[in-house]
Design an enzyme around this catalytic site. Structure first.
Site, short mmCIF file in Angstrom:
data_model
loop_
_atom_site.label_atom_id
_atom_site.label_comp_id
_atom_site.label_asym_id
_atom_site.label_seq_id
_atom_site.Cartn_x
_atom_site.Cartn_y
_atom_site.Cartn_z
N ASP A 92 0.81 -1.14 0.65
CA ASP A 92 -0.16 0.03 0.03
C ASP A 92 1.11 1.17 0.46
O ASP A 92 0.80 2.21 -0.71
CB ASP A 92 -0.85 -0.14 0.97
CG ASP A 92 -0.56 -0.76 2.48
OD1 ASP A 92 0.78 -0.48 2.85
OD2 ASP A 92 -1.14 -1.14 2.93
N GLU A 98 0.76 -6.46 -5.13
CA GLU A 98 0.72 -5.67 -6.31
C GLU A 98 1.53 -4.26 -7.13
O GLU A 98 1.57 -4.91 -7.83
CB GLU A 98 -0.92 -4.19 -5.71
CG GLU A 98 -1.04 -3.78 -6.54
CD GLU A 98 -2.36 -2.97 -7.03
OE1 GLU A 98 -2.73 -1.47 -6.99
OE2 GLU A 98 -3.36 -3.94 -5.92
#
Length: 377
Positions: free
Chosen positions: A17, A273
């Site tokens: 994140d 990610e």
């Protein structure tokens, strides 16, 4: 007058994140002349990405970004023109009140998780909930036209290609990390979560006729590597040789160095990610360890990406890649699927570069966000 952007990042785990939001904040400031505040609730996690950060400060400037500590003791703060809640994090209530009190409501967006699923196209850009008249919108990164695209700095592909053509430059970079692979060795990186299937993969690499030099950045997979090696501890700088496999542990590096590390390797195992996207921009064959979710819904996301990624592959190469990715993401035996994958190595290498260049034809995520704002106003 510069548009003012607030990006809120609640660090859950694994640095993904903060990795995404830090890249985005820097790009908005550097390439789009945005005034960006990045609110981070865990500065120690951020310090791994940006060693210059002072974890004791509530406010500081880093690479053109106004970095703020998002603490529980929230002080009154004027709302920005654009407000991004990264990965559906909950904004401070007082800040939401400040948004509602603005003469002109800010653009409020939820920057969602990356997915290749078809439904993302239909939901991207749609209105979500309201708070006292302030409308929130869905914003989905993605691989398909009609999504928000992927994070990609201007000139990234050209810099990567030039670096990969520069043999001496690559050698100097690796030597700076203490990496000296043997001539002809396959260079691979491994950045992953814990995985019970790792031992079977390392076994087959150690018994392979071609030497492999495996670079393992510090992270959660180290425990599994340690158990396979049969050593008491592993730390950055450690090098172990088993058969034709050399395992080398690397210290956690900043994002620009990790990019170059991926560019140096012939094959990259990535996770989550941020590293997943950077692995694709490397133009090299890769293996994705997707973040595990309840009821195995992450496997639907995995299958959706594989369906897109493998479209242009021959049937045998497609089957080999899918088998390897599915084995890795179900903690299964990796030996047979890896051996079959090696049979299609040339095709997969060409395909990885082609996929990268095709994705680079779409607008990057930062540019798409700015365009969304300009259309909105």
């Amino acid at each position: 007058m510069k548009a003012r952007w607030d990006i809120f990042c609640s660090v859950v785990d694994n640095y993904g994140d903060i990795g995404v939001t830090w890249r985005l904040a820097r790009q908005l400031a550097a390439e789009h002349a945005c005034a960006v505040r990045l609110w981070v609730d865990d500065l120690r996690a951020f310090e791994r990405m940006c060693p210059e950060v002072d974890v004791q400060l509530d406010q500081q400037w880093q690479e053109g970004v106004d970095v703020r500590h998002w603490s529980q003791d929230w002080a009154p703060t004027p709302a920005a023109d654009v407000v991004i809640a990264a990965f559906a994090c909950q904004l401070p209530h007082d800040y939401m009140e400040a948004m509602a009190g603005c003469e002109h409501s800010p653009l409020w967006m939820n920057l969602d998780y990356l997915s290749a699923e078809e439904w993302v196209v239909g939901c991207h850009g749609l209105p979500s909930v309201k708070f006292k008249g302030v409308q929130k919108y869905f914003f989905f990164p993605g691989f398909r036209p009609g999504t928000g695209g992927l994070l990609r700095e201007a000139g990234l592909i050209e810099r990567r290609q030039a670096f990969q053509r520069d043999l001496q430059g690559r050698q100097q970079f690796l030597q700076g990390l203490g990496v000296f692979p043997a001539k002809g060795a396959r260079l691979m990186s491994l950045f992953a979560y814990e995985n019970a299937g790792l031992a079977s993969w390392l076994d087959v690499l150690a018994a392979d006729g071609q030497a492999t030099h495996l670079l393992v950045p510090e992270g959660r997979i180290l425990g599994d590597v340690q158990r396979w090696l049969g050593v008491e501890a592993l730390a950055a700088g450690d090098i172990h040789l088993r058969g034709t496999l050399t395992v080398q542990v690397l210290a956690f590096v900043r994002q620009e160095q990790y990019d170059r590390l991926l560019w140096c390797c012939d094959f990259n195992a990535v996770r989550g990610e941020d590293s997943f996207v950077r692995g694709q921009w490397a133009g090299r064959p890769l293996l994705w360890h997707i973040y595990r979710q309840d009821e195995d819904i992450h496997l639907d996301k995995l299958d959706a990406f594989l369906a897109l990624y493998t479209q242009a592959l021959s049937a045998p190469a497609k089957a080999a890649l899918i088998a390897l990715w599915q084995a890795w993401n179900t903690d299964s035996d990796m030996a047979s699927s890896w051996k079959i994958l090696l049979e299609h190595w040339p095709e997969l290498t060409v395909h990885a570069e082609k996929w990268c260049l095709e994705q680079a034809l779409q607008a990057d995520l930062a540019t798409a966000l700015v365009q969304f704002y300009e259309n909105w106003i």
